[in-house]
Motif scaffolding. Structure first.
Motif, PDB file in Angstrom:
ATOM      1  N   ASP A 218     -26.628  52.234  -4.593  1.00 23.43           N
ATOM      2  CA  ASP A 218     -25.495  51.473  -4.049  1.00 23.43           C
ATOM      3  C   ASP A 218     -25.660  51.227  -2.550  1.00 23.43           C
ATOM      4  N   PHE A 219     -26.102  52.261  -1.830  1.00 19.67           N
ATOM      5  CA  PHE A 219     -26.272  52.108  -0.384  1.00 19.67           C
ATOM      6  C   PHE A 219     -27.416  51.148  -0.082  1.00 19.67           C
ATOM      7  N   ASP A 221     -28.471  48.671  -1.931  1.00 21.87           N
ATOM      8  CA  ASP A 221     -28.018  47.314  -2.228  1.00 21.87           C
ATOM      9  C   ASP A 221     -27.129  46.780  -1.110  1.00 21.87           C
ATOM     10  N   LYS A 222     -26.377  47.668  -0.494  1.00 23.87           N
ATOM     11  CA  LYS A 222     -25.474  47.250   0.590  1.00 23.87           C
ATOM     12  C   LYS A 222     -26.256  46.705   1.778  1.00 23.87           C
ATOM     13  N   GLU A 309     -21.456  53.325   4.312  1.00 19.04           N
ATOM     14  CA  GLU A 309     -21.278  52.109   3.524  1.00 19.04           C
ATOM     15  C   GLU A 309     -19.939  51.467   3.855  1.00 19.04           C
ATOM     16  N   GLN A 310     -18.905  52.286   4.011  1.00 18.66           N
ATOM     17  CA  GLN A 310     -17.582  51.755   4.345  1.00 18.66           C
ATOM     18  C   GLN A 310     -17.562  51.158   5.742  1.00 18.66           C
TER      19      GLN A 310
END
Length: 312
Positions: A218-219, A221-222, A309-310
């Motif tokens: 997920d990270f 892809d971010k 990520e946020q």
């Protein structure tokens, strides 16, 4: 004067960045000419890309249905057949090059110089040994062509402002029938290729499980990064071995490398030491990875990654 032939690495009709890095290594020889040979079923698109690399004087294409797949035993006789007149034959030190170049060397009755990281002379090179802990200077025989693999992590990509001529070649070489392509089993991914990605996020044993590796994906892809792993994570079954980074995996040199839950064994550091910026995230402040990291974050990866990520 030296005359260099580079074997192009390509897949799905696109030239691999490792070929432009081989051109940079060849330029260090100050040769009279640098030429690239492209073997494919239909080499036109790849040849056009190769022709745009600065410093390349000619691109030779060998079109053959047998070249649809990069099989070393099939391609090596064809490269050897066109290698006459060249003082050097280079290929990348990737899986492709490590498979193909020894076969070419054998057919040319010479030994191979592996992992060329610096050029000291026409037949003198530097290469790493002992997992990159030492660098040795080797001298190739001057009465034979030099067949070598170029350590892609040690060389920049040559510029793409060239306009080399493209020439088709007809090769009379006996191709083996005992080695043939049966099928390819490979995972599909929309993420960048690990070997050539500018950004890489890798997870280690600290990630804890295959399920927990989702936080790494997920990270990555971010930030548009490829995903890698330490050998410990691969051995534990968290990810497949094609994602392994290190001495027995892939040697990479991205602009940004983020090591998550990786302690930093010397075998892993060998694979990343040429990275531009190394970021380490680990709860153990004494982990060896922090000794070579440009930026270190000590803490729980399961808290730090979501926070990063946020913030983005």
């Amino acid at each position: 004067m030296s005359k260099v032939l580079i074997v192009a690495e390509h897949a799905d009709g696109k030239l691999n960045a490792s070929t432009a890095k081989c051109v940079s290594a060849a330029q260090a020889l100050s040769p009279a000419a640098i030429e690239i040979v492209v073997l494919a079923a239909d080499p036109a698109a790849v040849a056009a890309e190769a022709a745009s690399i600065a410093g390349v004087s000619k691109v030779i294409t060998i079109a053959n249905a047998a070249n649809a797949q990069a099989i070393a035993q099939v391609q090596a006789p064809q490269v050897a057949a066109v290698a006459g007149g060249y003082t050097h034959v280079f290929g990348p030190s990737t899986t492709f090059g490590k498979d193909l170049m020894p076969c070419i060397a054998a057919l040319l009755s010479t030994s191979q110089v592996s992992d060329i990281m610096a050029v000291e002379g026409s037949h003198t090179f530097k290469r790493p040994i002992y997992a990159g802990n030492a660098v040795i200077t080797v001298e190739a025989p001057s009465d034979h062509p030099v067949v070598g693999t170029v350590r892609a992590a040690s060389w920049p990509e040559a510029a793409k402002d060239g306009s080399a001529a493209v020439e088709a070649a007809t090769v009379d070489a006996a191709l083996p029938s005992h080695t043939r392509f049966v099928g390819l089993a490979a995972g599909s991914s929309d993420r960048p290729d690990l070997q050539s990605a500018k950004r890489v996020v890798s997870g280690g044993r600290g990630v804890g499980s295959a399920e927990n590796f989702k936080i790494i994906y997920d990270f990555a892809d971010k930030i548009g990064a490829a995903v890698g792993a330490s050998r410990a994570a691969v051995d534990a079954g968290y990810v497949p071995n094609e994602m392994q980074v290190g001495q027995t995996g892939k040697i990479i040199a991205p602009d940004l490398y983020i090591a998550v839950g990786i302690s930093g064994a010397i075998q892993h550091l060998t694979g990343i030491k040429d990275a531009g910026t190394i970021v380490a995230i680990n709860k153990d402040g004494d982990a060896p990875i922090f000794e070579i990291a440009d930026i270190g974050l000590v803490g729980d990866l399961f808290q730090i990654l979501p926070d990063l990520e946020q913030a983005m």
